[in-house]
Design a protein around this motif. Structure first.
Motif, mmCIF file in Angstrom:
data_model
loop_
_atom_site.group_PDB
_atom_site.id
_atom_site.type_symbol
_atom_site.label_atom_id
_atom_site.label_comp_id
_atom_site.label_asym_id
_atom_site.label_seq_id
_atom_site.Cartn_x
_atom_site.Cartn_y
_atom_site.Cartn_z
ATOM 1 N N GLU A 353 -56.138 50.781 -6.057
ATOM 2 C CA GLU A 353 -56.337 49.336 -6.186
ATOM 3 C C GLU A 353 -57.709 49.035 -6.784
ATOM 4 O O GLU A 353 -57.851 48.151 -7.640
ATOM 5 C CB GLU A 353 -56.202 48.695 -4.811
ATOM 6 N N ASP A 354 -58.722 49.780 -6.350
ATOM 7 C CA ASP A 354 -60.079 49.588 -6.866
ATOM 8 C C ASP A 354 -60.184 49.876 -8.363
ATOM 9 O O ASP A 354 -61.021 49.295 -9.050
ATOM 10 C CB ASP A 354 -61.059 50.507 -6.125
ATOM 11 N N SER A 355 -59.368 50.787 -8.851
ATOM 12 C CA SER A 355 -59.442 51.143 -10.269
ATOM 13 C C SER A 355 -58.429 50.384 -11.117
ATOM 14 O O SER A 355 -58.315 50.622 -12.325
ATOM 15 C CB SER A 355 -59.223 52.653 -10.447
ATOM 16 N N GLY A 356 -57.695 49.459 -10.500
ATOM 17 C CA GLY A 356 -56.654 48.725 -11.213
ATOM 18 C C GLY A 356 -57.030 47.286 -11.478
ATOM 19 O O GLY A 356 -58.143 46.831 -11.192
ATOM 20 N N PRO A 357 -56.089 46.512 -12.010
ATOM 21 C CA PRO A 357 -56.375 45.119 -12.409
ATOM 22 C C PRO A 357 -56.603 44.176 -11.239
ATOM 23 O O PRO A 357 -57.172 43.105 -11.422
ATOM 24 C CB PRO A 357 -55.112 44.727 -13.187
ATOM 25 N N MET A 358 -56.149 44.549 -10.030
ATOM 26 C CA MET A 358 -56.319 43.684 -8.865
ATOM 27 C C MET A 358 -57.538 44.074 -8.043
ATOM 28 O O MET A 358 -57.656 43.663 -6.878
ATOM 29 C CB MET A 358 -55.056 43.728 -7.995
ATOM 30 N N ALA A 807 -44.043 40.613 -5.341
ATOM 31 C CA ALA A 807 -45.433 40.878 -5.725
ATOM 32 C C ALA A 807 -45.952 42.170 -5.110
ATOM 33 O O ALA A 807 -46.805 42.846 -5.693
ATOM 34 C CB ALA A 807 -46.317 39.707 -5.327
ATOM 35 N N ARG A 808 -45.438 42.520 -3.945
ATOM 36 C CA ARG A 808 -45.929 43.740 -3.295
ATOM 37 C C ARG A 808 -45.345 45.008 -3.904
ATOM 38 O O ARG A 808 -46.018 46.035 -3.964
ATOM 39 C CB ARG A 808 -45.660 43.663 -1.794
ATOM 40 N N ILE A 809 -44.113 44.957 -4.368
ATOM 41 C CA ILE A 809 -43.535 46.190 -4.918
ATOM 42 C C ILE A 809 -43.845 46.363 -6.405
ATOM 43 O O ILE A 809 -43.542 47.410 -6.982
ATOM 44 C CB ILE A 809 -42.007 46.254 -4.683
ATOM 45 N N ILE A 810 -44.494 45.363 -7.034
ATOM 46 C CA ILE A 810 -44.803 45.486 -8.467
ATOM 47 C C ILE A 810 -46.010 46.384 -8.718
ATOM 48 O O ILE A 810 -46.246 46.819 -9.845
ATOM 49 C CB ILE A 810 -45.058 44.100 -9.098
ATOM 50 N N THR A 811 -46.776 46.706 -7.689
ATOM 51 C CA THR A 811 -48.052 47.406 -7.844
ATOM 52 C C THR A 811 -47.993 48.638 -8.752
ATOM 53 O O THR A 811 -48.840 48.782 -9.648
ATOM 54 C CB THR A 811 -48.621 47.782 -6.465
ATOM 55 N N PRO A 812 -47.023 49.558 -8.606
ATOM 56 C CA PRO A 812 -47.026 50.732 -9.496
ATOM 57 C C PRO A 812 -46.890 50.382 -10.973
ATOM 58 O O PRO A 812 -47.337 51.142 -11.832
ATOM 59 C CB PRO A 812 -45.819 51.549 -9.006
ATOM 60 N N LEU A 813 -46.302 49.237 -11.281
ATOM 61 C CA LEU A 813 -46.104 48.843 -12.674
ATOM 62 C C LEU A 813 -47.383 48.299 -13.303
ATOM 63 O O LEU A 813 -47.588 48.416 -14.513
ATOM 64 C CB LEU A 813 -44.984 47.790 -12.756
ATOM 65 N N ILE A 814 -48.262 47.710 -12.505
ATOM 66 C CA ILE A 814 -49.483 47.132 -13.078
ATOM 67 C C ILE A 814 -50.610 48.152 -13.194
ATOM 68 O O ILE A 814 -51.623 47.887 -13.838
ATOM 69 C CB ILE A 814 -49.960 45.901 -12.276
ATOM 70 N N GLN A 815 -50.435 49.333 -12.582
ATOM 71 C CA GLN A 815 -51.475 50.366 -12.639
ATOM 72 C C GLN A 815 -51.114 51.379 -13.737
ATOM 73 O O GLN A 815 -50.837 52.546 -13.469
ATOM 74 C CB GLN A 815 -51.616 51.034 -11.271
#
Length: 853
Positions: A353-358, A807-815
């Protein structure tokens, strides 16, 4: 459509009005539930602004001030009431349809029962209100409903009156004497099985304890009740905190977006964290229930009695309470194993999460949709910040700080700064620099150089800290890092064991009277949430595995050994060289299997090889295809070379009914099945003879690495046995979701039609779709992009059904930035497709736009 706008911490203003008391009258009647909210309202200050209440999907009927029709305007999401009065009684009559509420926020139906979820901003879906955490009111709640269909009518506080009405209905009236924000309001009405018990507090008060579960599940509620009593006793003994109401209730519901909710005196739980017996729940499930029950109970003081001034302060309650539930689990069980579990979440999820867009600090500076900030950063990194504070102050001073915090702020809505100030004032420790942990996003990186001078017998460590830039633009200044080290001499003796105060960009620490070059065990017990850059040799890591006094350090060294070998083999594949594993690595793992002085649960952790997802988080860019080959090679080499020892361990532990023994046995079984097909029979035998869910599921998991006739046969047996038990079927869905097979996605799509699956149920969605995206690394990231398309299809469907879950399960797609350009292009194509969806929720809009920015 207008773009959702961000809110900023810097723009916080105290409310223009305050609500001191509210009486809520619910007439529960399906599609036409009537609600009368009668509030005592007081103007704050000398302004003449109108009273502005917020609401979402409210069918307004009337608004009265002191019994007279009020002058008001209803506009998008707001009710604007004109009045010059400084204090008045406001009555808002409205209605809503709980049956149509699939978002599972506000008041909704869960398997025939009425239920509420109001954190963060769900109360506005019940009635127009000042739905913000700094408005604390005394609540009195009256609930009326059909007695036969809804025999239990529950709300916050103590039951003050109940009875039957003249029209065949019945009612219950509840009063909560403690002021609370609207997000802590709860209502449940339904027909349940009830487990009751009592707890006597340290001041000899008798508390009634109740756990409500779906009919037929009473026998599965006993562990949750036992966990509650342990939690109450522990909070008294460790923190001197006593429960305050006359009754404490837990209600388990199947349709719930979160794990559980700490509503004052009436905790609403996802069934996953209440229901358990040995037939249907694993040892991990039992541990999870104990932890979550503890977490929600501990919120009674750290979150309820003292709450957040605004939602940017969410870590004030969540980070602190996660720290408390981690300490609870550690005091009751294995401190080392519980610490390892916490570290895994940080390294595998929070670092991502720290290295991603959020990326955001534990106290964010801006937010579009508050639900998006119920994150591992706010919760788990927030807990690590509290843990560092505990390390710096020590237990005695930390407890003095907690006592001062409650003395100052009981009954108030406060900030993270208020908490740190209490710690500072009670201990006399200056935490000015430490406060930067609250405002800086990103994972600090610590570069380390060592030097040993044999002439002066001096060993020197040079530490340099930095934080990569993050999308939120937060400043990157040196942090106060408590850096725990141990120096181990060549004979395995500990010669230095201390916590260094690392506060500068670069700092040198020297140790004198060191007779021989030591091995440094660095950042022991993960004393700070940072990444280390230190070129350990195989020999050094083996030495730490063997001799470190910290059990967590032994595990960390094993992870580093495995990871080094995998990445070295990725490089060999890139250079078209044959793969190779250092024999000393195999010997190190074999030594763990043969060790007689190690805790079996710790041995299991060491022998659980890091997942592909955790390996990916170690690098800024990843060669995914060669990673798959290299990881498989290293796991297989270790398993093959330790086959005899693994087999002996499985046989030795086969009949031992103990959670630690089961964990070690099942990790060994998993490795054995990878060696060759003959050991599949061992898993098949364990499945047939299993007397608990832990062993049954472990056998299936061992066989789930690739398709086989045995696997399919046992999966079918498992399905037939547990078809009517939703939580167990979640495990069955998850096994399908993690199968590394080219037909996996087609199978998952077919399972959408399975009678046990529903897109309306968050548990089902997470088990089938969420776990596929998060845990089935190589199928999700397949080159043809079908994994990304599959997830995007589900998110588009969930956008209108349940935006929070989407919104919670989209995380792998935004990283996506770690992967090759072809995969990045495929992932961004799906994100752009989602962005074009009509009426895209704020939850998804925020994550997608930040990812594409």
């Amino acid at each position: 459509m207008s773009q959702p706008q961000a809110k900023f911490l810097k723009d916080y203003q105290a409310p223009d009005f305050h609500i001191t008391h509210i009486d809520l009258d619910f007439s529960l009647a399906g599609k036409q539930t009537e609600i009368i909210a009668t509030s005592t309202v007081r103007r704050q200050g000398s302004h003449q602004s109108p009273l502005i209440l917020v609401g979402d999907d409210i069918q307004l009927q009337s608004v009265l001030i002191n019994g007279e029709a009020a002058q008001y305007v209803e506009r998008a999401g707001e009710l604007v009431i004109e009045t010059k009065l400084n204090e008045f009684e406001l009555q808002v009559r409205s209605s809503l349809d709980p049956e149509a509420n699939t978002s599972l926020e506000g008041l909704y139906m869960s398997d025939g029962a009425y239920c509420t979820q109001c954190e963060a901003e769900g109360f506005r879906r019940i009635t127009y209100f000042l739905d913000r955490p700094d408005v604390l009111a005394i609540y009195t709640v009256r609930i009326t409903a059909d007695k036969q269909a809804f025999p239990y009518l529950l709300s916050n506080g103590n039951l003050v009156e109940s009875g039957e009405t003249s029209d065949g209905l019945h009612f219950a009236q509840w009063h909560d004497p403690f002021p609370k924000p609207a997000y802590l309001f709860a209502l449940v009405a339904g027909d349940f099985d009830l487990l009751e018990d009592r707890f006597t507090t340290c001041s000899k008060r008798d508390i009634k304890l109740q756990v409500f579960v779906d009919k037929g599940n009473l026998h599965k509620a006993h562990h949750a009740m036992a966990s509650l009593k342990k939690s109450m006793a522990w909070d008294e003994s460790r923190f001197n905190l006593e429960y305050d109401l006359d009754i404490y209730m837990i209600v388990a519901v199947d349709f719930f977006n979160m794990g559980a909710m700490e509503n004052k005196g009436l905790n609403v739980f996802n069934t996953k964290f209440v229901l358990a017996d040995k037939d249907s729940a694993t040892d991990d499930d039992y541990h999870g229930i104990e932890s979550v029950v503890g977490h929600e109970y501990f919120h009674n003081w750290t979150g309820n009695r003292v709450t957040c001034r605004d939602w940017f302060q969410l870590s004030l309650k969540e980070g602190l309470t996660v720290f408390r539930d981690q300490e609870f689990s550690s005091d009751l069980g294995s401190r080392a194993v519980n610490r390892i579990h916490a570290i895994k979440i940080m390294k595998n999820q929070q670092f991502a999460e720290d290295s991603g867009p959020m990326a955001h600090p534990i106290r964010p500076e801006s937010v579009i949709e508050m639900n998006n900030f119920y994150t591992v950063t706010v919760y788990n990194k927030g807990a690590e910040v509290i843990r560092m504070m505990h390390t710096l102050l020590g237990e005695a001073s930390f407890q003095k700080g907690m006592a001062l915090y409650f003395e100052r702020h009981d009954g108030q809505a406060v900030t993270c700064d208020d908490f740190v100030a209490a710690m500072e004032d009670a201990s006399g420790v200056d935490l000015t620099q430490f406060r930067r942990w609250y405002s800086q996003a990103g994972t600090p990186q610590v570069d380390i150089k060592e030097q040993f001078d044999s002439e002066t017998n001096t060993y020197t460590l040079t530490l340099a800290q930095s934080i990569p830039a993050t999308p939120d633009g937060s400043a990157k200044l040196p942090l106060h890092i408590p850096f725990d080290i141990e120096l181990i001499d060549p004979a395995g003796e500990s010669i230095v064991n201390k916590v260094l105060d690392f506060t500068q960009e670069q700092q040198v620490f020297s140790f004198e009277n060191i007779q021989q070059q030591p091995v440094a065990s660095l950042l022991q017990d993960f004393s700070a949430p940072v990444k280390l850059n230190f070129d350990y040799s195989v020999a050094q890591l083996v030495h730490i595995m063997r001799y470190a006094t910290s059990e967590v350090a032994k595990w960390e060294a094993s992870v580093a050994l495995f990871s080094q070998s995998v990445w070295q083999n990725v490089e060999r594949l890139q250079q078209q060289q044959a793969m190779f594993i250092d024999p000393r690595i195999i010997d190190a793992f074999k030594g763990v299997i043969l060790a007689e002085d190690l805790d079996k649960a710790l041995m299991a952790e060491i022998l659980t090889m890091p997942s592909a997802g955790s390996l990916i988080e170690q690098k800024s860019t990843v060669d995914l295809d060669n990673l798959a080959l290299a990881r498989e090679f290293v796991v297989l080499e270790i398993a093959e070379n330790c086959e005899d020892e693994l087999l002996a361990t499985v046989r030795e532990l086969a009949s031992i009914d103990d959670a630690a023994a089961r964990s070690l046995k099942n990790v060994c079984l998993n490795l054995l099945v990878k060696v060759d097909n003959t050991h599949a029979e061992l898993a098949q035998k364990q499945f047939a003879q299993a007397i608990n869910m832990t062993d049954s599921l472990a056998a299936l998991t061992a066989l789930n690495s690739e398709p086989s006739a045995i696997r399919d046969q046992l999966m079918s047996q498992f399905e037939k046995k547990w078809l009517k038990t939703p939580l167990v079927m979640d495990k069955w869905f998850a096994l399908h979701a993690t199968l590394n097979d080219t037909l996996c996605i087609a199978t998952l799509k077919a399972l959408f039609e399975h009678q046990a699956f529903s897109f309306n149920n968050p548990n089902r969605v997470r088990s089938l779709i969420g776990i596929f995206a998060a845990a089935n690394t190589f199928e999700f990231h397949r080159k043809d992009g079908l994994g990304y398309e599959f997830l995007a299809d589900a998110i588009v469907k969930l956008n209108t059904l349940n935006p929070q879950v989407a919104a919670r399960i989209i995380t792998p797609l935004i990283q996506f930035k770690k992967f090759d350009s072809e995969r990045q292009q495929l992932m961004t194509q799906q994100l752009n497709r989602i962005l074009k969806v009509e009426n895209l929720s704020k939850d998804l809009y925020e994550k997608v736009t930040k990812a594409l920015a």
